[in-house]
Design a protein around this motif. Structure first.
Motif, PDB file in Angstrom:
ATOM      1  N   ASP A  30     -34.378  19.951   2.931  1.00 25.26           N
ATOM      2  CA  ASP A  30     -34.200  20.113   1.449  1.00 25.26           C
ATOM      3  C   ASP A  30     -33.008  21.050   1.152  1.00 25.26           C
ATOM      4  OD1 ASP A  30     -36.125  18.099   0.858  1.00 25.26           O
ATOM      5  OD2 ASP A  30     -37.601  19.679   0.564  1.00 25.26           O
ATOM      6  N   ARG A  77     -34.899   8.646   2.784  1.00 25.24           N
ATOM      7  CA  ARG A  77     -35.286   8.604   1.265  1.00 25.24           C
ATOM      8  C   ARG A  77     -34.830  10.004   0.537  1.00 25.24           C
ATOM      9  NH1 ARG A  77     -40.852   5.029   1.824  1.00 25.24           N
ATOM     10  NH2 ARG A  77     -39.945   3.272   2.976  1.00 25.24           N
ATOM     11  N   ARG A 129     -31.762   9.643  -0.600  1.00 24.96           N
ATOM     12  CA  ARG A 129     -31.436   8.928  -1.996  1.00 24.96           C
ATOM     13  C   ARG A 129     -31.970   9.448  -3.162  1.00 24.96           C
ATOM     14  NH1 ARG A 129     -34.022   2.689  -2.851  1.00 24.96           N
ATOM     15  NH2 ARG A 129     -33.329   2.539  -4.844  1.00 24.96           N
ATOM     16  N   ARG A 130     -33.084  10.453  -2.938  1.00 23.20           N
ATOM     17  CA  ARG A 130     -33.501  11.075  -4.159  1.00 23.20           C
ATOM     18  C   ARG A 130     -32.434  11.988  -4.534  1.00 23.20           C
ATOM     19  NH1 ARG A 130     -38.381  11.424  -0.985  1.00 23.20           N
ATOM     20  NH2 ARG A 130     -37.703  13.263  -0.356  1.00 23.20           N
ATOM     21  N   GLN A 184     -38.671   1.890  -3.245  1.00 25.93           N
ATOM     22  CA  GLN A 184     -38.174   3.060  -2.971  1.00 25.93           C
ATOM     23  C   GLN A 184     -37.185   3.991  -3.837  1.00 25.93           C
ATOM     24  OE1 GLN A 184     -35.778   2.419   0.604  1.00 25.93           O
ATOM     25  NE2 GLN A 184     -37.324   1.095   1.552  1.00 25.93           N
ATOM     26  N   ARG A 185     -37.089   3.459  -4.994  1.00 29.97           N
ATOM     27  CA  ARG A 185     -36.176   4.005  -6.166  1.00 29.97           C
ATOM     28  C   ARG A 185     -36.856   5.200  -6.382  1.00 29.97           C
ATOM     29  NH1 ARG A 185     -37.457   3.512 -11.411  1.00 29.97           N
ATOM     30  NH2 ARG A 185     -35.102   3.742 -11.935  1.00 29.97           N
ATOM     31  N   THR A 186     -36.058   6.234  -7.141  1.00 34.10           N
ATOM     32  CA  THR A 186     -36.511   7.455  -7.525  1.00 34.10           C
ATOM     33  C   THR A 186     -36.365   7.582  -8.951  1.00 34.10           C
ATOM     34  OG1 THR A 186     -35.768   8.489  -5.326  1.00 34.10           O
ATOM     35  CG2 THR A 186     -35.988  10.150  -7.293  1.00 34.10           C
ATOM     36  N   GLU A 196     -32.803  11.836 -13.079  1.00 34.75           N
ATOM     37  CA  GLU A 196     -32.899  12.994 -13.591  1.00 34.75           C
ATOM     38  C   GLU A 196     -32.685  13.079 -15.030  1.00 34.75           C
ATOM     39  OE1 GLU A 196     -30.207  15.619 -11.486  1.00 34.75           O
ATOM     40  OE2 GLU A 196     -31.167  14.955  -9.404  1.00 34.75           O
ATOM     41  N   ARG A 229     -27.105   5.270  -6.196  1.00 35.76           N
ATOM     42  CA  ARG A 229     -28.566   5.814  -6.188  1.00 35.76           C
ATOM     43  C   ARG A 229     -29.439   4.752  -6.675  1.00 35.76           C
ATOM     44  NH1 ARG A 229     -31.212   9.784  -9.705  1.00 35.76           N
ATOM     45  NH2 ARG A 229     -32.780  10.743  -8.384  1.00 35.76           N
TER      46      ARG A 229
END
Length: 479
Positions: A229, A263, A266-267, A346-348, A351, A389
């Protein structure tokens, strides 16, 4: 040149593909950007390849990205008196600091950092894991090991250390010289960093490059997974380098890690490239194996931004066929009826920023109203990354006044980058977008598009506006 697929193709250049004519063929076959492997390319060859790529770019009228892949620390044993020796599982074998030819009991290890860092119980994998040693005793000058598996070792074979965190950085003196040469050209868009272990490994390159290139971290060591991360946060992109990762970790763990890394990127809204042995058999055969086709398809289904060819395009017998095959696989997967659902699942969540909300809204509006394209004006590339994204099924055109931005975005999923000057006012912004969509083949008179931009115009990071427009009969806005 319009691509009928979202995923990008990164092709490595080498002896089979260094001539300008071949680079042109690879680009026409589907390569969106090119990798120069600094493990094999001299500075002179690097500059020659860059010039040839830019010549192809000029003729095609499309921005082409260039990635320079730094070698990183190559850890190797020394030489043997007989060139190679036979070993027996269970026997003792020592790696030490004595600069003498090796035999079947010992060999020189010209890396004091390894001798100091390895601890009893750590694994040492030689020759891509063909020889497995376990450290029993260490004193900073030698490592006394037991042979766990494998029966041979020869001159200058590579050493992998899956359990050991080395105290040295990811850059060698060769890498520093190569990086300086890369930056001097002012034509390279991405630099890939090999054998990243920790976030701090990025700091020196970030300081030297000062934003002139994007930094792509190659994930090929277990130590990097432990702090992934933080590494993603400090990187501009990631490469899942499955070759070395599969040596230092159990092979069966690599597919799961590939999914996790795609993933996670992508996030974070960071591009991710899947690399190594994707169409390996095409080095010497004109068609791939069924397993290789499935491997490429899996990366596409997972939503990877790009898939990479290594020896297939660099030194193989069928470089153009390899690119064509990869493009064909990607296009077929993206037309699969299950593909949109898998990608959407799989979408995030966006923000809590205006730019993220605008990108989400553009995606939803475009698909609800069945618009022809999403057009985003992007100077730094951030708006283009946010649009990608969302993984919309509608084509996304990224318009930028900065050629370097357009080239860097060539690795990003679904983005069709176009270099154009900044709009002078809102009417020019809308008309320019409609004209480019029509000219690039993504829409025709009567079609509608949605445009995202920032007001005041030309202000980086200020994406705050959406506009729906018709393409008029003259290619301009019909509104």
């Amino acid at each position: 040149m319009k691509r009928n697929r979202k995923v990008k193709i990164l092709a490595t250049l080498g002896p089979a593909s260094s001539e300008e004519e071949m680079i042109q063929k690879l680009h026409e076959a589907g390569a969106d950007l090119f990798r120069i492997n600094m493990s094999h390319a001299s500075h002179e060859m690097m500059r020659t390849l860059i010039q040839r790529i830019r010549n192809v770019e000029q003729r095609s009228g499309r921005p082409i990205g260039i990635l320079a892949d730094l070698q990183g620390p190559k850890l190797r044993v020394g030489k043997f008196a007989a060139g190679k020796v036979d070993l027996v599982p269970g026997q003792t074998f020592t790696l030490d600091n004595k600069e003498e030819p090796g035999d079947n009991t010992r060999v020189f290890l010209p890396h004091p950092e390894i001798l100091e860092a390895v601890q009893p119980g750590h694994r040492l994998l030689i020759d891509d894991g063909r020889l497995h040693l376990r450290a029993d005793r260490t004193d900073g000058k030698s490592i006394v090991c037991t042979v766990v598996a494998g029966t041979k070792i020869s001159d200058r074979k590579g050493v992998s250390l899956p359990d050991t965190l080395l105290g040295v950085g990811a850059l060698t003196e060769k890498d520093r010289a190569d990086l300086d040469a890369v930056l001097e050209t002012d034509e390279v868009d991405w630099v890939a960093l090999s054998f990243i272990q920790r976030p701090e490994d990025l700091s020196e390159v970030r300081k030297v490059s000062r934003g002139r290139v994007g930094l792509m971290s190659k994930i090929e060591k277990p130590q990097a997974i432990e702090r992934i991360d933080e590494i993603i946060e400090l990187s501009d992109a990631l490469m899942v380098a499955r070759g070395d990762l599969g040596v230092e970790m159990p092979l069966e763990a690599v597919p799961g890690l590939q999914k996790q890394l795609i993933r996670a990127c992508r996030r974070a809204g960071k591009p991710v490239v899947v690399a190594t042995q994707m169409l390996e058999s095409m080095i010497s055969a004109p068609v791939p194996t069924r397993a290789e086709v499935s491997d490429v398809a899996t990366a596409v289904f997972e939503g990877a931004d790009a898939v990479m060819l290594s020896a297939e395009s660099a030194s193989g017998e069928y470089p153009v066929e390899a690119v064509t095959t990869m493009a064909s696989i990607a296009s077929k997967v993206e037309r699969d009826p299950h593909y949109p659902g898998i990608i959407y699942a799989q979408r995030t969540p966006p923000e809590a920023t205006g730019a993220d909300a605008i990108s989400l809204a553009a995606h939803q509006i475009a698909e609800t109203l069945q618009l022809s394209a999403i057009v985003c004006y992007t100077s730094s590339g951030t708006t283009g990354l946010r649009a990608a994204r969302e993984r919309p099924q509608v084509p996304v055109l990224a318009l930028s006044p900065v050629i370097q931005t357009a080239r860097r975005l060539s690795v990003v999923w679904g983005l069709h980058s176009v270099v154009t000057s900044d709009a002078t006012d809102l009417d020019d912004m809308v008309n320019r977008a409609c004209r480019i969509v029509a000219a690039e083949g993504f829409g025709k008179p009567g079609d509608r598009v949605i445009i995202s931009a920032g007001v005041p115009l030309g202000t980086p990071g200020a994406t705050n506006m959406l506009r729906i427009a018709y393409i008029g009969s003259d290619g301009l806005s019909g509104v």
